[in-house]
Motif scaffolding. Structure first.
Motif, mmCIF file in Angstrom:
data_model
loop_
_atom_site.group_PDB
_atom_site.id
_atom_site.type_symbol
_atom_site.label_atom_id
_atom_site.label_comp_id
_atom_site.label_asym_id
_atom_site.label_seq_id
_atom_site.Cartn_x
_atom_site.Cartn_y
_atom_site.Cartn_z
ATOM 1 N N SER A 1 1.177 -1.001 0.304
ATOM 2 C CA SER A 1 -0.066 -0.019 -0.029
ATOM 3 C C SER A 1 0.660 1.448 -0.163
ATOM 4 O O SER A 1 0.186 2.148 -0.670
ATOM 5 C CB SER A 1 -0.951 -0.174 1.712
ATOM 6 N N TYR B 1 6.065 3.061 9.470
ATOM 7 C CA TYR B 1 4.266 2.817 10.368
ATOM 8 C C TYR B 1 4.263 1.367 11.097
ATOM 9 O O TYR B 1 3.625 2.429 12.368
ATOM 10 C CB TYR B 1 3.809 2.481 8.969
ATOM 11 N N GLU C 1 2.962 3.384 -3.625
ATOM 12 C CA GLU C 1 1.707 4.075 -3.796
ATOM 13 C C GLU C 1 2.520 5.604 -3.654
ATOM 14 O O GLU C 1 2.583 6.597 -4.791
ATOM 15 C CB GLU C 1 0.689 4.234 -3.981
ATOM 16 N N THR D 1 -1.599 3.250 20.072
ATOM 17 C CA THR D 1 -2.445 2.515 19.560
ATOM 18 C C THR D 1 -1.788 1.944 18.390
ATOM 19 O O THR D 1 -0.861 2.489 17.585
ATOM 20 C CB THR D 1 -3.875 4.108 19.179
ATOM 21 N N HIS D 2 -2.225 0.581 18.021
ATOM 22 C CA HIS D 2 -1.714 0.047 17.019
ATOM 23 C C HIS D 2 -2.519 0.682 15.673
ATOM 24 O O HIS D 2 -3.620 1.078 15.448
ATOM 25 C CB HIS D 2 -2.634 -1.318 17.004
ATOM 26 N N HIS D 3 -1.230 1.287 15.194
ATOM 27 C CA HIS D 3 -1.551 1.672 14.010
ATOM 28 C C HIS D 3 -2.331 0.606 12.582
ATOM 29 O O HIS D 3 -1.851 -0.646 12.761
ATOM 30 C CB HIS D 3 -0.967 2.265 12.674
ATOM 31 N N PRO D 4 -3.420 0.630 12.094
ATOM 32 C CA PRO D 4 -4.793 0.477 11.477
ATOM 33 C C PRO D 4 -3.900 0.150 10.008
ATOM 34 O O PRO D 4 -2.874 0.379 9.462
ATOM 35 C CB PRO D 4 -5.862 1.457 11.399
ATOM 36 N N VAL D 5 -4.139 -1.030 9.328
ATOM 37 C CA VAL D 5 -4.727 -1.843 8.679
ATOM 38 C C VAL D 5 -4.495 -0.643 7.207
ATOM 39 O O VAL D 5 -5.826 -0.256 7.382
ATOM 40 C CB VAL D 5 -4.565 -3.049 8.041
ATOM 41 N N LEU D 6 -3.137 -0.498 6.538
ATOM 42 C CA LEU D 6 -3.383 0.297 5.103
ATOM 43 C C LEU D 6 -3.182 -0.583 4.007
ATOM 44 O O LEU D 6 -3.280 -1.214 3.766
ATOM 45 C CB LEU D 6 -1.942 0.770 5.187
ATOM 46 N N GLU D 7 -4.465 0.498 3.686
ATOM 47 C CA GLU D 7 -5.043 -0.136 2.303
ATOM 48 C C GLU D 7 -4.747 0.976 0.934
ATOM 49 O O GLU D 7 -4.246 1.345 1.594
ATOM 50 C CB GLU D 7 -6.636 -0.276 1.801
ATOM 51 N N LYS D 8 -4.916 0.549 -0.152
ATOM 52 C CA LYS D 8 -4.166 0.956 -0.961
ATOM 53 C C LYS D 8 -4.816 2.037 -1.115
ATOM 54 O O LYS D 8 -6.128 1.473 -1.387
ATOM 55 C CB LYS D 8 -4.069 -0.450 -2.629
ATOM 56 N N THR D 9 -4.195 3.366 -1.944
ATOM 57 C CA THR D 9 -4.587 4.707 -2.361
ATOM 58 C C THR D 9 -4.327 4.214 -4.118
ATOM 59 O O THR D 9 -3.188 3.435 -4.387
ATOM 60 C CB THR D 9 -4.138 5.475 -1.688
ATOM 61 N N THR E 1 -6.268 6.693 5.924
ATOM 62 C CA THR E 1 -5.693 5.939 7.306
ATOM 63 C C THR E 1 -4.652 6.937 7.484
ATOM 64 O O THR E 1 -4.457 7.911 8.574
ATOM 65 C CB THR E 1 -4.850 4.247 6.914
ATOM 66 N N LEU E 2 -3.682 7.256 6.436
ATOM 67 C CA LEU E 2 -2.374 7.820 6.634
ATOM 68 C C LEU E 2 -1.772 9.447 7.243
ATOM 69 O O LEU E 2 -1.681 10.410 7.397
ATOM 70 C CB LEU E 2 -1.311 7.648 5.612
ATOM 71 N N TYR E 3 -3.883 10.161 6.760
ATOM 72 C CA TYR E 3 -3.660 11.442 7.439
ATOM 73 C C TYR E 3 -5.277 11.976 8.159
ATOM 74 O O TYR E 3 -5.284 12.739 8.875
ATOM 75 C CB TYR E 3 -4.440 11.984 6.123
ATOM 76 N N GLY F 1 3.679 2.750 16.254
ATOM 77 C CA GLY F 1 1.835 2.929 16.499
ATOM 78 C C GLY F 1 2.051 2.314 17.959
ATOM 79 O O GLY F 1 1.072 2.091 19.098
ATOM 80 N N LEU G 1 -4.220 9.250 14.814
ATOM 81 C CA LEU G 1 -2.696 8.205 15.102
ATOM 82 C C LEU G 1 -1.351 8.228 15.951
ATOM 83 O O LEU G 1 -1.446 10.448 16.657
ATOM 84 C CB LEU G 1 -1.949 8.438 13.889
ATOM 85 N N SER G 2 -1.164 7.493 16.724
ATOM 86 C CA SER G 2 -0.578 8.783 18.309
ATOM 87 C C SER G 2 0.760 6.783 18.851
ATOM 88 O O SER G 2 -0.330 5.503 17.921
ATOM 89 C CB SER G 2 -1.378 8.576 19.127
ATOM 90 N N THR H 1 1.648 10.930 8.781
ATOM 91 C CA THR H 1 1.829 10.478 9.291
ATOM 92 C C THR H 1 2.524 10.025 10.204
ATOM 93 O O THR H 1 2.065 10.102 12.063
ATOM 94 C CB THR H 1 1.331 8.986 8.835
#
Lengths: 311, 181
Positions: A31, A304, A34, B80-88, B70-72, A308, B76-77, A45
């Motif tokens: 992901s 990344y 890109e 907290t586990h950073h959420p799974v990132l999907e493709k843009t 997600t990245l924006y 977190g 996010l701190s 981020t």
């Protein structure tokens, strides 16, 4: 559905990771690719996080790759290399790290000639630690970028045949890959001069040792060539560079033994004409520059995912 | 216990989407500059359906982009586990385009804020217009939608659930009130 999280504080080695951890890092990296193709190659981020790249050994690719990854995530990256730091004044690793810790970094990326140096500091600092190569032990981010490159070309790992050829004993890249690839279901064969084979190959279940590069290359999907560390040549591990090139180097003739659509990888820096001929390195099977591109994405994913995690 | 009320069913959703497609055409003269960007996950399905409608109604081929915000995110701190990132996937420049930003539910406005930051990294659009299937109120940021499928007055205790057949068993919008215990 199970929530996918990376729950480790540090990334010190491939050994000990689960298949799910590897897949999560690879999916995340995919992901991230890109972003490097956008007109503005930066996302906010990791704003406000400080990342220290502490390199006790020379590096171009890995260090710049981690630095670019940090910057594309908006973290502040600081590079320290041993030759220009207090290390030359006699400061110990732990003292250096304690001083850096006092400046409250969030992540420390470390490369060191001693096996276990990242583990040593990870146990003593709050910052999360990433191993960027420790001696001849592991180089997890390199293995991950290799995995991403393989997955892009071959879709999945199950049943894939991978040959790793070269100085296995001194290669942290080989070690990390020998842990990672069997975990994902690939079949790994290694080949090297007997003087360059690890003493305990039984530490790598699922890895087969081949007597000749021809045996190793027969019908493989992926060829990974390792760098011959010419700086170690004073230890006479092989008679001459020319003989090594003749007996173990990857050339067009040897590559023909692999599958037609095989890919050729090299972690760099290459010794052209020694472990790999220029015709192969620049040929259509070569994915060496894909590896470099994927290096940035994989390191963004690592930063990344660790970024977190609570201290 | 959960009390669930149906707000939109399959034909209701289809009607609302087709009305919004006409509104997009009515409001914008420069049809050639329109692009759709859907916010993952259901915003993408909605944008795909609007793309098909615009083709059907006006013969327009409107490019479609996919945005993962997600990245924006502003939450996010550490810790907290950073959420799974999907493709843009926005494979075209947004310079001088009229971007129709599409999401399923508009609530606090934080997702839209993040999405707008994301869009700016792909160029400088002439305008960004916000289209949502449901506006449930309770904004925490000064954000206004341009096209609303359905206003659903709700309290913060309500749960608004959008289902779409691309991922769920059918199309529907329901509001439920989850009681404690």
């Amino acid at each position: 559905m199970k929530k996918r999280i990376f729950s480790r504080k540090d990334l010190l080695a491939i050994k000990g990771l689960h298949e799910d951890d590897l897949t999560l890092i690879l999916d995340t990296a995919e992901s991230f690719k890109e972003i490097s193709r956008r007109p503005i190659k930066k996302v906010p981020t990791l704003r406000g996080q400080t990342i220290i790249n502490l390199f006790y050994e020379p590096s171009t690719r890995t260090r710049s790759s981690f630095e670019i990854a940090a910057k594309r995530l908006s973290a502040d990256a600081i590079n320290i290399s041993a030759s220009t730091s207090s290390v030359v004044k006699g400061e110990t690793l732990l003292d250096t790290v304690k001083n850096l810790q006092a400046m409250a970094p969030d992540i420390i990326v470390i490369r060191h000639a001693c096996v276990g140096a990242p583990h040593l500091i990870a146990a003593r600092v709050d910052a999360r630690v990433v191993n960027a190569g420790d001696g001849a032990n592991e180089h997890p981010s390199q293995a991950l970028l290799d995995l991403l490159t393989i997955r892009e070309h071959k879709k999945n790992f199950a049943g894939l045949k991978v040959a790793i050829i070269g100085d296995i004993a001194h290669s942290r890249v080989a070690r990390s890959n020998m842990h990672a690839l069997p975990l994902l279901g690939a079949e790994v064969r290694v080949c090297s001069p007997p003087t360059m084979l690890p003493l305990r190959m039984d530490a790598f279940p699922g890895v087969r040792t081949c007597a000749s590069p021809e045996e190793a290359l027969e019908g493989v999907d992926v060829v990974m060539m390792l760098r011959i560390q010419l700086e170690r040549q004073d230890r006479t591990l092989f008679p001459s560079v020319n003989e090594y090139a003749r007996c173990y180097g990857l050339n067009v003739r040897r590559l023909a033994l692999a599958k037609k659509d095989a890919i050729v990888m090299h972690p760099g820096p290459m010794n052209r004409g020694v472990e790999i001929s220029s015709a192969v390195a620049d040929g259509k099977h070569s994915v060496i520059l894909d590896q470099v591109e994927n290096g940035v994405a994989v390191r963004m994913a690592i930063l990344y995912l660790l970024g977190g995690i609570a201290e | 216990m959960e009390n669930s009320k149906l707000i939109l069913d399959e034909s209701g959703m289809a009607m609302v989407l087709s009305r919004m497609a006409y509104e997009i055409l009515e409001r914008n003269n420069a049809h050639g500059d329109l692009v759709l960007v859907g916010i993952r996950t259901r915003g993408v399905f909605l944008a795909q359906r609007l793309q098909a409608l615009l083709k059907q109604i006006a013969g327009l081929d409107v490019p479609l982009g996919i945005l993962d915000i997600t990245l924006y995110r502003d939450d996010l701190s550490h810790g907290t586990h950073h959420p799974v990132l999907e493709k843009t996937d926005i494979s075209f420049s947004l310079d001088d385009k009229i971007v129709i930003l599409v999401d399923d539910v508009l609530y606090t406005g934080r997702t839209v804020r993040a999405a707008m930051d994301g869009l700016m990294d792909f160029g400088r659009p002439r305008a960004i217009q916000l289209l949502v299937l449901v506006d449930r109120g309770h904004r925490e940021l000064p954000i206004m939608p341009d096209y609303v499928g359905k206003h659903v007055p709700s309290s913060p205790q309500h749960k608004v659930k959008v289902r779409m057949r691309e991922e769920d068993e059918h199309d529907s919008v329901t509001v439920s009130y989850a009681t404690q215990g």
